[in-house]
Scaffold this motif. Structure first.
Motif, mmCIF file in Angstrom:
data_model
loop_
_atom_site.group_PDB
_atom_site.id
_atom_site.type_symbol
_atom_site.label_atom_id
_atom_site.label_comp_id
_atom_site.label_asym_id
_atom_site.label_seq_id
_atom_site.Cartn_x
_atom_site.Cartn_y
_atom_site.Cartn_z
ATOM 1 N N PHE A 136 1.866 1.437 -3.952
ATOM 2 C CA PHE A 136 0.872 1.657 -4.999
ATOM 3 C C PHE A 136 -0.376 2.239 -4.546
ATOM 4 O O PHE A 136 -1.130 2.539 -5.437
ATOM 5 C CB PHE A 136 0.457 0.038 -5.492
ATOM 6 N N GLY A 137 -0.498 2.514 -3.238
ATOM 7 C CA GLY A 137 -1.674 3.213 -2.712
ATOM 8 C C GLY A 137 -2.395 2.160 -1.961
ATOM 9 O O GLY A 137 -2.734 1.047 -2.523
ATOM 10 N N ASP A 155 -5.607 1.688 -1.642
ATOM 11 C CA ASP A 155 -6.780 1.111 -2.264
ATOM 12 C C ASP A 155 -6.629 0.563 -3.700
ATOM 13 O O ASP A 155 -7.473 0.048 -4.279
ATOM 14 C CB ASP A 155 -7.575 2.141 -2.342
ATOM 15 N N SER A 156 -5.368 0.322 -4.066
ATOM 16 C CA SER A 156 -4.819 -0.312 -5.290
ATOM 17 C C SER A 156 -5.187 -1.590 -5.266
ATOM 18 O O SER A 156 -4.900 -2.523 -4.444
ATOM 19 C CB SER A 156 -3.473 0.246 -5.607
ATOM 20 N N GLY A 192 0.994 -1.151 -0.200
ATOM 21 C CA GLY A 192 0.000 0.127 0.014
ATOM 22 C C GLY A 192 0.766 1.248 0.183
ATOM 23 O O GLY A 192 0.569 2.375 -0.400
ATOM 24 N N TRP A 250 -3.360 -3.534 -7.098
ATOM 25 C CA TRP A 250 -2.080 -4.147 -7.198
ATOM 26 C C TRP A 250 -1.460 -4.291 -5.736
ATOM 27 O O TRP A 250 -1.007 -5.377 -5.304
ATOM 28 C CB TRP A 250 -1.224 -3.379 -7.760
ATOM 29 N N ALA A 310 -10.985 -2.566 -4.481
ATOM 30 C CA ALA A 310 -9.667 -2.946 -5.152
ATOM 31 C C ALA A 310 -10.256 -3.846 -6.302
ATOM 32 O O ALA A 310 -10.824 -4.886 -6.361
ATOM 33 C CB ALA A 310 -8.651 -3.566 -4.244
ATOM 34 N N SER A 365 -11.876 -0.956 1.581
ATOM 35 C CA SER A 365 -10.780 -0.887 0.427
ATOM 36 C C SER A 365 -10.504 -2.114 -0.115
ATOM 37 O O SER A 365 -10.303 -2.014 -1.587
ATOM 38 C CB SER A 365 -9.461 -0.522 1.286
#
Length: 368
Positions: free
Chosen positions: A30-31, A33-34, A27, A36, A147, A143
């Motif tokens: 990539f963030g 909530d991503s 996280g 990935w 995603a 989240s």
């Protein structure tokens, strides 16, 4: 599937905790909530589990080879007691006990993975329904629920209704394309792994019902995975595809480095080893020395591949030793000396002319 997953609910807390820890790492990159971040968290969970299962994988290899080695004896028992199934079963169990072989050992990695697989399914099912589970609070659930991997939510399934997919913020077309591609890849990887095993790492000198069963499984397992896959969430498909790829790579390594005796893979391995030995004149690595030592220890019980290897070494003027090393062959050296140096020491008589051969030797004169 939900009922089965609930049986493994005791392990959902540690599984969810591991996913959350990996999610914190990915996280940050990539963030939070991503897709990935959540997808790679599942992949990392698989890698961690498979690393822990390596000892069981080694045990599985030994068990599988033990079963292959027993096939001729098992076939003899089946033929001897073909009209007495009870006696046949008793003799089989006796054979397993004497040799210390357990037919179920070859299934250990799959059985050991099952709790984690169903626990992950249970976690993803709760995420799809927006419910907290394990250490995942509502914020993490929301989240993960939103995603997406290539446009498909990790909690979505191929068979989900348009309304359910829309509630997850995705289109049915995206979900079905992504899940269909992953199901095909999952089935193909399973098929290739089994096919690789059958073509390269099976003792071809032994033709038994066991080999026929393995060949049938090569076609049955991918079909089973394909049928089951349409009811798997995207996250579970990521899990299963990753574990299939890991198994395929792990098996490739074993086939190349420690092939089954009598198999095509062993022939290829010994050909590479012979080339290495003839180039360097010695066996350097400890693993290769163990292989050579095992072949030497077999003596007359060597298979065709091993006999060919020893013969090829001899032709190169080398001899394998009991400790796995290779030295210059004494016999080959002696033969070489006899053909070169030894022949040079022998003097050939001079050829006589025709007149010399026809003239009788003169008698020595006697003095009175």
């Amino acid at each position: 599937m939900d009922t089965i997953a609930s049986l493994f609910s005791f392990i959902t807390t540690p599984v969810s905790w591991i996913i959350v820890q990996f999610h914190k790492l990915y996280g940050a990159l990539f963030g939070a909530d991503s897709g990935w971040a959540w997808g790679l968290s599942i992949v990392s969970l698989v890698v961690l589990i498979r690393i822990c299962l390596i000892p069981l994988f080694v045990k599985q290899i030994k068990a599988t080879r033990g079963m292959q080695a027993l096939q001729p004896k098992m076939k003899a028992i089946q033929e001897r007691y073909k009209n007495d199934k009870q006696r046949q079963s008793e003799e089989m169990m006796k054979l397993y006990k004497e040799t210390g072989t357990n037919p179920l050992s070859s299934c250990l990695p799959i059985l050991a993975q099952s709790p984690f697989f169903f626990a992950l399914y249970h976690v993803l099912a709760n995420i799809a329904n927006g419910k907290t589970i394990g250490v995942m609070d509502q914020q993490l659930v929301d989240s993960a629920r939103e995603a997406k991997i290539f446009g498909a939510p990790i909690a979505a399934k191929f068979m989900d209704s348009p309304e359910k997919v829309e509630a997850l913020g995705a289109s049915l077309t995206d979900v079905r394309i992504v899940t269909a591609v992953m199901i095909v890849m999952m089935s193909l990887s399973q098929f290739y792994t089994q096919r690789q095993l059958m073509q390269k790492n099976v003792d071809l000198t032994v033709k038994t019902p066991f080999m026929q069963q393995q060949k049938m499984l090569m076609y049955i397992f991918p079909v089973i995975f394909a049928v089951m896959g349409i009811n798997f969430p995207v996250g579970v498909l990521v899990y299963w595809l990753t574990t299939n790829v890991w198994t395929m790579g792990q098996q490739m390594y074993v086939i190349n480095q420690n092939p089954t005796p009598g198999s095509k893979a062993q022939d290829q391995y010994l050909t590479r080893l012979l080339k290495h030995v003839t180039s360097h004149g010695e066996v350097k690595s400890r693993g290769k020395k163990k292989v050579v030592a095992a072949i030497v220890a077999k003596g007359p019980d060597r298979n065709d591949n091993e006999r060919k290897f020893i013969t090829a070494l001899t032709k190169q003027g080398l001899a394998a030793q009991a400790d796995g090393s290779v030295i210059k062959s004494v016999v080959a050296t002696a033969d070489s000396d006899a053909a070169s140096g030894g022949a040079a020491k022998r003097q050939q008589p001079k050829r006589q002319s025709k007149s010399q051969r026809q003239t009788p030797p003169s008698k020595p004169s006697s003095k009175k």
